[in-house]
Design a protein around this motif. Structure first.
Motif, PDB file in Angstrom:
ATOM      1  N   PHE A  60       0.953  -1.023  -0.043  1.00 19.99           N
ATOM      2  CA  PHE A  60      -0.027  -0.057  -0.046  1.00 19.99           C
ATOM      3  C   PHE A  60       0.794   1.148  -0.173  1.00 19.99           C
ATOM      4  N   LYS A  61       0.638   2.024  -0.839  1.00 19.43           N
ATOM      5  CA  LYS A  61       1.710   3.159  -1.272  1.00 19.43           C
ATOM      6  C   LYS A  61       1.291   4.162   0.005  1.00 19.43           C
ATOM      7  N   THR A  62       0.001   4.298   0.491  1.00 18.32           N
ATOM      8  CA  THR A  62      -0.234   4.947   1.722  1.00 18.32           C
ATOM      9  C   THR A  62      -0.610   4.206   2.543  1.00 18.32           C
ATOM     10  N   PRO A  63      -0.311   3.639   3.601  1.00 18.67           N
ATOM     11  CA  PRO A  63      -0.706   2.410   4.412  1.00 18.67           C
ATOM     12  C   PRO A  63      -2.098   2.865   5.034  1.00 18.67           C
ATOM     13  N   ILE A  64      -2.696   2.113   5.105  1.00 15.71           N
ATOM     14  CA  ILE A  64      -4.281   2.081   5.582  1.00 15.71           C
ATOM     15  C   ILE A  64      -4.556   1.683   7.193  1.00 15.71           C
ATOM     16  N   LYS A  65      -5.047   2.554   7.912  1.00 15.00           N
ATOM     17  CA  LYS A  65      -5.111   2.360   9.572  1.00 15.00           C
ATOM     18  C   LYS A  65      -6.169   1.174   9.675  1.00 15.00           C
ATOM     19  N   LEU A  66      -5.899   0.489  10.608  1.00 16.88           N
ATOM     20  CA  LEU A  66      -6.847  -0.350  11.058  1.00 16.88           C
ATOM     21  C   LEU A  66      -7.310   0.134  12.472  1.00 16.88           C
ATOM     22  N   SER A  67      -8.716  -0.283  12.419  1.00 15.14           N
ATOM     23  CA  SER A  67      -9.702   0.237  13.617  1.00 15.14           C
ATOM     24  C   SER A  67      -8.769  -0.565  14.853  1.00 15.14           C
ATOM     25  N   SER A  68      -8.260  -1.557  14.886  1.00 14.90           N
ATOM     26  CA  SER A  68      -7.904  -2.167  15.932  1.00 14.90           C
ATOM     27  C   SER A  68      -6.864  -3.485  15.376  1.00 14.90           C
ATOM     28  N   THR A  69      -5.791  -3.655  16.182  1.00 15.24           N
ATOM     29  CA  THR A  69      -4.719  -4.595  15.630  1.00 15.24           C
ATOM     30  C   THR A  69      -5.018  -5.867  16.635  1.00 15.24           C
ATOM     31  N   LYS A  70      -5.937  -5.713  17.517  1.00 22.24           N
ATOM     32  CA  LYS A  70      -6.238  -7.034  18.423  1.00 22.24           C
ATOM     33  C   LYS A  70      -7.745  -7.784  18.066  1.00 22.24           C
ATOM     34  N   GLU A  71      -8.672  -6.794  17.594  1.00 21.39           N
ATOM     35  CA  GLU A  71      -9.817  -7.479  17.450  1.00 21.39           C
ATOM     36  C   GLU A  71      -9.899  -8.287  16.038  1.00 21.39           C
ATOM     37  N   PRO A  72     -10.353  -9.373  16.371  1.00 21.95           N
ATOM     38  CA  PRO A  72     -10.283 -10.434  15.168  1.00 21.95           C
ATOM     39  C   PRO A  72     -11.216  -9.620  14.237  1.00 21.95           C
ATOM     40  N   SER A  73     -12.636  -9.169  14.489  1.00 18.79           N
ATOM     41  CA  SER A  73     -13.478  -8.649  13.535  1.00 18.79           C
ATOM     42  C   SER A  73     -13.085  -7.545  12.718  1.00 18.79           C
ATOM     43  N   ALA A  74     -11.976  -6.604  13.554  1.00 17.31           N
ATOM     44  CA  ALA A  74     -11.478  -5.605  12.747  1.00 17.31           C
ATOM     45  C   ALA A  74     -10.387  -6.143  11.403  1.00 17.31           C
ATOM     46  N   LEU A  75      -9.442  -6.964  11.865  1.00 17.68           N
ATOM     47  CA  LEU A  75      -8.680  -7.509  10.773  1.00 17.68           C
ATOM     48  C   LEU A  75      -9.516  -8.216   9.680  1.00 17.68           C
ATOM     49  N   GLN A  76     -10.455  -8.985   9.921  1.00 15.09           N
ATOM     50  CA  GLN A  76     -11.245  -9.741   8.842  1.00 15.09           C
ATOM     51  C   GLN A  76     -11.982  -8.562   8.214  1.00 15.09           C
ATOM     52  N   GLU A  77     -12.513  -7.398   8.871  1.00 12.42           N
ATOM     53  CA  GLU A  77     -13.157  -6.721   7.909  1.00 12.42           C
ATOM     54  C   GLU A  77     -12.171  -5.947   6.888  1.00 12.42           C
ATOM     55  N   PHE A  78     -11.130  -5.551   7.415  1.00  9.89           N
ATOM     56  CA  PHE A  78     -10.154  -4.995   6.849  1.00  9.89           C
ATOM     57  C   PHE A  78      -9.813  -5.925   5.324  1.00  9.89           C
ATOM     58  N   VAL A  79      -9.325  -7.197   5.649  1.00 14.19           N
ATOM     59  CA  VAL A  79      -9.107  -8.272   4.492  1.00 14.19           C
ATOM     60  C   VAL A  79     -10.296  -8.100   3.591  1.00 14.19           C
ATOM     61  N   ASN A  80     -11.455  -8.141   4.006  1.00 17.61           N
ATOM     62  CA  ASN A  80     -12.706  -8.377   3.225  1.00 17.61           C
ATOM     63  C   ASN A  80     -12.685  -7.226   2.332  1.00 17.61           C
ATOM     64  N   GLN A  81     -12.588  -5.962   2.708  1.00 20.57           N
ATOM     65  CA  GLN A  81     -12.413  -4.701   1.858  1.00 20.57           C
ATOM     66  C   GLN A  81     -11.343  -4.612   1.020  1.00 20.57           C
ATOM     67  N   TYR A  82     -10.077  -4.854   1.421  1.00 19.50           N
ATOM     68  CA  TYR A  82      -8.868  -4.389   0.713  1.00 19.50           C
ATOM     69  C   TYR A  82      -8.021  -5.330   0.124  1.00 19.50           C
ATOM     70  N   VAL A  83      -8.293  -6.781   0.411  1.00 20.23           N
ATOM     71  CA  VAL A  83      -7.671  -7.744   0.095  1.00 20.23           C
ATOM     72  C   VAL A  83      -8.235  -8.536  -1.248  1.00 20.23           C
ATOM     73  N   TYR A  84      -7.497  -8.917  -2.268  1.00 23.35           N
ATOM     74  CA  TYR A  84      -7.961  -9.532  -3.191  1.00 23.35           C
ATOM     75  C   TYR A  84      -8.424 -10.995  -2.912  1.00 23.35           C
ATOM     76  N   GLU A  85      -9.877 -10.956  -3.405  1.00 24.34           N
ATOM     77  CA  GLU A  85     -10.551 -12.346  -2.938  1.00 24.34           C
ATOM     78  C   GLU A  85     -10.480 -12.466  -1.230  1.00 24.34           C
ATOM     79  N   GLY A  86     -10.557 -11.239  -0.784  1.00 28.66           N
ATOM     80  CA  GLY A  86     -10.468 -11.167   1.050  1.00 28.66           C
ATOM     81  C   GLY A  86     -11.331 -12.360   1.706  1.00 28.66           C
ATOM     82  N   LYS A  87     -12.652 -12.416   0.962  1.00 29.88           N
ATOM     83  CA  LYS A  87     -13.885 -13.198   1.673  1.00 29.88           C
ATOM     84  C   LYS A  87     -13.241 -14.511   1.678  1.00 29.88           C
ATOM     85  N   SER A  88     -12.441 -14.959   1.084  1.00 26.74           N
ATOM     86  CA  SER A  88     -12.169 -16.464   1.092  1.00 26.74           C
ATOM     87  C   SER A  88     -10.863 -16.731   2.017  1.00 26.74           C
ATOM     88  N   PHE A  89     -10.817 -15.864   3.001  1.00 26.16           N
ATOM     89  CA  PHE A  89      -9.713 -16.056   3.806  1.00 26.16           C
ATOM     90  C   PHE A  89     -10.285 -15.942   5.218  1.00 26.16           C
TER      91      PHE A  89
END
Length: 270
Positions: free
Chosen positions: A99-128
């Protein structure tokens, strides 16, 4: 004649034949080994006698399929133009995104925050699905999910998210399996109680242990360069008498305990 295509066809046929013969053996093996022997204690009674407790176990699954999968080969056509993401392909089967400009996580400890990030910004994120958070290295490990089951410790089906000291994601690495297909016909699954009894008999479960959850996923059974066969696998979470959290993996067809983490490490070291 296109020799490379012919070779691939032969390998595929050989793989399916091997799986059929193996599954026939497993069915016979399970039929013999799951029968109660004279004088053998019922699994539930034996566990109760050692105060090995468990929450609600999964509904009994009588059978499940082996799966065949192909290692995904990425291409530039897979990715839409994105001004903030720099895509890099390694050997066609590993994707690295910065990411050329890093994207802020709402939390680095909450599983739901990490999963939400992956679903939104990662290629085929909902497969993980999230497997582990390592705050010391500032990484989160995700495993690929196929046919409603997690694929455990598969270097060709995983995702690793990296963030900086500000909690901003600056890159991720990914590899995927695709073209998931069921192989042959459903095969017998070792019931949850029998799995627990097997873990106890092998002295893996100890007195006063508590099983917090069990579910079916998949582990690699046969692996070629571009193709794999996945076998149904029980994922068993245990809280020991001393409060330690443990995870055990058991081949759902044979009842064999699988050391997936060690196997993955050895593959990576070669």
């Amino acid at each position: 004649m296109d020799w490379s295509k012919t070779k691939s066809i032969f390998i595929g046929v050989f793989l399916i034949l091997n799986m059929f013969l193996y599954s026939q053996y497993i069915e016979t093996y399970n039929g013999k080994n799951l029968e109660k022997k004279p004088g053998e204690e019922d699994a539930e009674v034996k566990l109760q006698s050692e105060n090995i407790t468990y929450d609600k176990l999964p509904n009994s699954v009588e059978s499940a399929f082996f799966l065949s999968a192909q290692v995904k080969k990425y291409s530039s056509d897979d990715f839409p133009t994105n001004d903030n993401q720099d895509y890099q392909l390694l050997n066609d089967n590993q994707l690295v995104v910065n990411f050329k400009t890093p994207i802020k996580l709402s939390s680095t400890k909450e599983p739901s925050a990490l999963q939400e990030f992956v679903n939104q910004y990662v290629y085929e994120g909902k497969s993980f699905v999230l497997w582990e958070i390592d705050e010391e290295t500032r990484t989160a490990t995700f495993f690929q999910s196929v046919k409603n089951g997690t694929v455990y410790y598969n270097e060709k089906g995983g995702l690793q998210l990296h963030w900086n000291t500000k909690g901003e994601v600056y890159m991720y690495k990914q590899a995927m399996l695709e073209k998931i297909e069921e192989v042959g016909r459903p095969r017998t699954i070792v019931p949850p109680l029998q799995v627990l009894k097997g873990l106890y008999n092998q002295k893996i479960l100890q007195t006063n242990d508590h099983i917090t959850s069990m579910k079916l996923g998949y582990a690699t059974h046969v692996q070629f360069t571009e193709k794999q066969v996945l076998t149904p696998t029980w994922e068993v979470h245990v809280k020991t008498d001393k409060g330690k959290e443990q995870i055990h993996f058991v081949n759902a067809n044979t009842g064999t305990v699988m050391d997936l983490q060690r196997k993955t490490q050895e593959v990576g070291e070669e």
